[in-house]
Design an enzyme around this catalytic site. Structure first.
Site, PDB file in Angstrom:
ATOM      1  N   GLY A 222       2.536  30.771 -59.310  1.00  0.00           N
ATOM      2  CA  GLY A 222       3.250  29.988 -60.297  1.00  0.00           C
ATOM      3  C   GLY A 222       3.239  30.537 -61.709  1.00  0.00           C
ATOM      4  N   PRO A 264       0.629  35.220 -56.598  1.00  0.00           N
ATOM      5  CA  PRO A 264       1.830  35.355 -57.438  1.00  0.00           C
ATOM      6  C   PRO A 264       3.045  35.800 -56.618  1.00  0.00           C
ATOM      7  CG  PRO A 264       0.400  37.265 -57.716  1.00  0.00           C
ATOM      8  CD  PRO A 264      -0.323  36.318 -56.784  1.00  0.00           C
ATOM      9  N   GLY A 265       4.162  35.115 -56.801  1.00  0.00           N
ATOM     10  CA  GLY A 265       5.414  35.540 -56.183  1.00  0.00           C
ATOM     11  C   GLY A 265       6.333  36.084 -57.259  1.00  0.00           C
ATOM     12  N   CYS A 332      33.839  27.668 -52.383  1.00  0.00           N
ATOM     13  CA  CYS A 332      34.553  26.399 -52.493  1.00  0.00           C
ATOM     14  C   CYS A 332      33.594  25.232 -52.692  1.00  0.00           C
ATOM     15  CB  CYS A 332      35.453  26.189 -51.292  1.00  0.00           C
ATOM     16  SG  CYS A 332      36.948  27.146 -51.477  1.00  0.00           S
TER      17      CYS A 332
HETATM   18  C1  LIG Z   1       5.767  29.614 -53.631  1.00  0.00           C
HETATM   19  C2  LIG Z   1       4.306  29.735 -53.561  1.00  0.00           C
HETATM   20  C3  LIG Z   1       3.627  30.643 -54.382  1.00  0.00           C
HETATM   21  C4  LIG Z   1       4.323  31.508 -55.392  1.00  0.00           C
HETATM   22  O1  LIG Z   1       4.917  30.837 -56.438  1.00  0.00           O
HETATM   23  P1  LIG Z   1       5.555  31.684 -57.644  1.00  0.00           P
HETATM   24  O2  LIG Z   1       6.060  30.668 -58.578  1.00  0.00           O
HETATM   25  O3  LIG Z   1       6.655  32.512 -57.058  1.00  0.00           O
HETATM   26  O4  LIG Z   1       4.460  32.529 -58.205  1.00  0.00           O
HETATM   27  C5  LIG Z   1       2.271  30.766 -54.219  1.00  0.00           C
HETATM   28  N1  LIG Z   1       1.584  30.016 -53.318  1.00  0.00           N
HETATM   29  C6  LIG Z   1       2.209  29.132 -52.512  1.00  0.00           C
HETATM   30  C7  LIG Z   1       1.412  28.366 -51.539  1.00  0.00           C
HETATM   31  C8  LIG Z   1       3.572  28.959 -52.612  1.00  0.00           C
HETATM   32  O5  LIG Z   1       4.183  28.067 -51.826  1.00  0.00           O
END
Ligand SMILES: *Cc1c(COP(=O)(O)O)cnc(C)c1O
Length: 402
Positions: A222, A264-265, A332
């Protein structure tokens, strides 16, 4: 938000592979990972890339090559990670609302698992007792994140086992002698305030003493990234400092030092991604100029889904006079990428690029309107490689019974 690949390269790639096209800068992913590891260098911190942001196997291989672990949101992501060559011990499956059979499958594959319901925890205990270490996904009852759709830790959220049900968790753990190795929380996405993570740690400190075999706590993902000039970003060095301080103040009562895990994503892949589109049509209407591109929310749903902001630049006319445009797609349904946005003068045929599209861009794309998903290209060490072909008509028909 910041551009790392040159306009010339992006234009050349659009010419070679066509548009719409996703381009990812692998070297930027590496740089982001290094920012994390260097900030946390003096602590025992491990990073698991939340791969639901972008799962192309070539990206996963790159993530593995830089030494990062991987966090998965489904059993298929676990299989993709293993296919990419990850060691099962570096794979984490943070589940949410899944059938127990997926947990059994993850166990058989030897990966780390975070369980997020009392019922699955009970089934796990009945089946595996003390034979397989496991983590618990807790809901800390903390409100955090950019907006309600991406907040996951508050007291009305479906995610995790509420911390106020600790007694029930402990009863199951004791009854079945479950081996708890990890406690997980993930409060949301776009969290700029590092104190949210500190609050999460504090919630966990009250719970840690109950789990004698714990080896890690997992604070989820996050981290916020900037989407435009002046946007805030999670202060990673400050976070590292606060996490260290919190641990210095709360040594594990069970003796062993605990590892800290993060997932982290967005932070790793958001700014690595560019979606390049071409302008099909310009339309004037009551003072609004629409620039209609050959894409839509079928390729990038974030603006329509949760009002996400993506910076848009005109690759074909980067120094033209700035004017206001509403950039829209060809789907659309109303699929507006930007309302009355200042962009350098747009002509039909120009290439527009959307920044910060590495995370939740291609990954959330669909074939809505029976259109093709874009191709994906990865640039690494100055070398561009096609990592997913553009769909063809066969892909639209695949699995349809004719
Ligand atoms: C989506 C998710 C993340 C990553 O969130 P980001 O906002 O992309 O860093 C990490 N842990 C879990 C369990 C998630 O579902």
């Amino acid at each position: 938000m910041q551009q790392h690949l040159s306009n010339e390269l992006l234009i050349a790639l659009a010419k070679e592979y066509g548009t719409p096209l996703y381009v990812y800068d692998a070297d930027h992913i590496t740089a982001q990972y290094k920012r994390l590891t260097s900030a946390f260098a003096s602590t025992d911190t491990h990073f698991f890339y939340a791969c639901k942001a972008l799962t192309n196997v070539n990206i996963l291989k790159h993530i593995k090559s830089i030494g990062c672990n991987v966090d998965c949101s489904s059993i298929n992501e676990v299989k993709l990670a293993l296919l990419a060559g990850f060691d099962p011990k570096n794979v984490l499956y943070t589940s949410n609302g899944i059938h127990f059979s997926e947990i059994e499958e993850a166990q058989s594959l030897g990966v780390n698992i975070n369980i997020d319901s009392l019922s699955n925890l009970e089934k796990f205990g009945q089946q595996f007792q003390h034979s397989y270490p496991v983590g618990i996904r807790l809901r800390p009852n903390i409100m955090a994140g950019g907006n309600i759709k991406i907040s996951t830790g508050h007291d009305k959220s479906k995610f995790g086992i509420p911390v106020d049900q600790l007694d029930k968790i402990l009863a199951l753990v004791n009854e079945h002698n479950i081996w708890i190795q990890n406690l997980h929380i993930h409060t949301g996405s776009d969290i700029k305030d590092v104190d949210v993570f500190v609050k999460g740690i504090e919630v966990l400190f009250d719970i840690i003493p109950h789990f004698k075999e714990l080896t890690s706590i997992d604070l989820g993902g996050g981290f916020k990234v900037p989407y435009k000039k002046g946007d805030a970003e999670t202060d990673i060095p400050l976070l590292a400092q606060k996490v260290s301080e919190a641990f210095a103040n709360h040594p594990n009562p069970n003796g062993k030092p605990l590892q800290v895990w993060f997932e982290p994503g967005k932070f790793l892949v958001s700014a690595s991604g560019y979606l390049i589109t071409a302008v099909n049509v310009l339309k004037e209407n009551n003072g609004t100029t629409f620039a209609g591109v050959n894409s839509g929310f079928n390729h990038l749903i974030r603006p329509m889904f949760y009002d996400a902001y993506h910076q848009i630049e005109n690759l074909s006319n980067p120094t033209g006079e700035e004017k206001l445009y509403s950039v829209v797609g060809n789907i659309c349904e109303t699929d507006t990428f930007a309302w009355d946005r200042k962009i350098h003068a747009i002509r039909e045929g120009d290439l527009l690029v959307f920044y910060n599209t590495g995370a939740y861009g291609f990954e959330m794309s669909s074939n809505f309107n029976s259109r093709y998903k874009p191709a994906e290209v990865m640039v690494k060490d100055g070398q561009a490689t096609l990592i997913r072909k553009r769909d063809t008509f066969d892909d639209i028909l695949r699995n349809q019974v004719l």
